[in-house]
Scaffold this active site. Structure first.
Site, short mmCIF file in Angstrom:
data_model
loop_
_atom_site.label_atom_id
_atom_site.label_comp_id
_atom_site.label_asym_id
_atom_site.label_seq_id
_atom_site.Cartn_x
_atom_site.Cartn_y
_atom_site.Cartn_z
N ARG A 94 25.29 5.59 -3.65
CA ARG A 94 24.57 4.55 -4.38
C ARG A 94 23.00 5.02 -4.73
NH1 ARG A 94 24.66 0.22 -0.18
NH2 ARG A 94 24.24 2.24 1.19
N ASP A 117 -3.11 -1.77 -3.63
CA ASP A 117 -1.97 -1.30 -4.18
C ASP A 117 -2.00 -1.18 -5.54
OD1 ASP A 117 -0.11 0.32 -2.51
OD2 ASP A 117 0.86 -1.50 -1.84
N GLU A 165 11.28 5.38 3.46
CA GLU A 165 9.87 4.33 3.98
C GLU A 165 8.74 4.72 3.67
OE1 GLU A 165 9.33 3.66 8.41
OE2 GLU A 165 10.30 1.82 7.77
N TYR A 167 -0.72 4.32 -5.87
CA TYR A 167 -1.79 4.68 -4.91
C TYR A 167 -2.46 3.61 -4.08
CZ TYR A 167 -4.10 3.56 -9.46
OH TYR A 167 -4.96 3.07 -10.71
N HIS A 204 -10.98 11.12 -11.74
CA HIS A 204 -11.78 9.93 -11.34
C HIS A 204 -11.98 9.94 -9.79
CE1 HIS A 204 -9.71 7.82 -14.96
NE2 HIS A 204 -10.83 8.68 -15.28
N ARG A 246 -4.26 11.38 -16.81
CA ARG A 246 -5.36 10.29 -16.44
C ARG A 246 -6.04 10.84 -15.25
NH1 ARG A 246 -3.67 4.90 -17.36
NH2 ARG A 246 -1.42 4.61 -18.32
N LYS A 286 -7.47 7.73 -0.63
CA LYS A 286 -6.28 7.19 -1.41
C LYS A 286 -5.08 7.78 -0.83
CE LYS A 286 -9.16 7.74 -5.58
NZ LYS A 286 -9.36 8.38 -6.91
#
Length: 176
Positions: free
Chosen positions: A33, A57, A38, A138, A71, A68, A78
Site C-alpha cells: 500500500r 510548520d 515518523e 519546514y 533566505h 526559492r 529550521k
C-alpha cells in the site's frame, strides 16, 4: 558527508558545514500500500540532536525548476524536508564571524530518501525543484520576522559560487 551516529534508529550525518546535519528518520513500515515514516517525534529528536520547540510548520508547493531562496535570519533554526517529489537544497553559512562564512553545501531531498536537514541560525537555505512537482516542509523554532531576514541572490557567483543543477530557474522578484 560522514556518518555521525545512529540514535533511536535515526541516522544522523555531518555535512561540510558545522552544525548542519542531515537526518534520516526510520521507516516504520512498508508494504504493497505504501510506507509510513515518523517525520517528527519529540522524544526521539530531543534524544538525538537537541531540544527544539518548534513554533511554526510551513509547507510550500512548487513546480519543476522553481527556485526559492536563499533566505535566512539570525535567530531561527529550521528542520526541512521534501514531502513529495525531489528538490536540490543549498545551505549557506551567512555568519560573518564564522571561519566557514560564505561556504555552502547541498543535499538532495525527496519523498523517497526521507532525509531532513537541520539548519541553524545565520544560515540561509534555498532549493530548486527537480521533479515535476514538489512539496517542501519546514519547521521553525521562532516566528517569522521578515524585517530580520536576509536574502542572497541564488546566482551571486562572485560572493558564493554556488552550483545549481538548473541554469534558468523560475524565481520570484525577491529571489531574482
Amino acid at each position: 558527508m560522514s556518518l555521525w551516529k545512529f540514535k533511536n534508529n535515526m541516522q544522523i550525518d555531518f555535512t561540510e558545514l558545522n552544525n548542519v546535519f542531515v537526518l534520516t528518520p526510520p521507516l516504520i513500515y512498508e508494504d504493497f500500500r505504501g510506507h509510513n515514516i515518523e517525520s517528527w517525534n519529540k522524544k526521539v529528536y530531543e534524544d538525538s540532536i537537541a531540544r527544539k520547540d518548534w513554533v511554526v510548520d510551513s509547507i510550500s508547493s512548487s513546480r519543476k525548476h522553481v527556485l526559492r531562496g536563499i533566505h535566512g535570519d539570525d535567530c531561527t533554526t529550521k528542520l526541512v524536508s521534501c514531502l513529495y517529489g525531489t528538490i536540490y537544497l543549498v545551505i549557506l553559512n551567512n555568519d560573518p564571524d564564522s571561519t566557514q562564512y560564505k561556504q555552502w553545501t547541498s543535499v538532495t531531498l525527496s519523498d523517497k530518501n526521507r532525509k531532513q536537514v537541520l539548519i541553524p541560525p545565520k544560515f540561509g537555505n534555498g532549493h530548486v525543484v527537480m521533479s515535476d512537482h514538489a512539496v517542501f516542509s519546514y519547521k521553525l523554532d521562532s516566528y517569522h520576522n521578515y524585517s530580520n531576514q536576509f536574502t542572497i541572490r541564488w546566482n551571486d557567483e562572485e560572493a558564493h559560487n554556488i552550483w545549481w543543477p538548473v541554469k534558468k530557474p523560475i524565481t520570484s522578484l525577491r529571489d531574482s
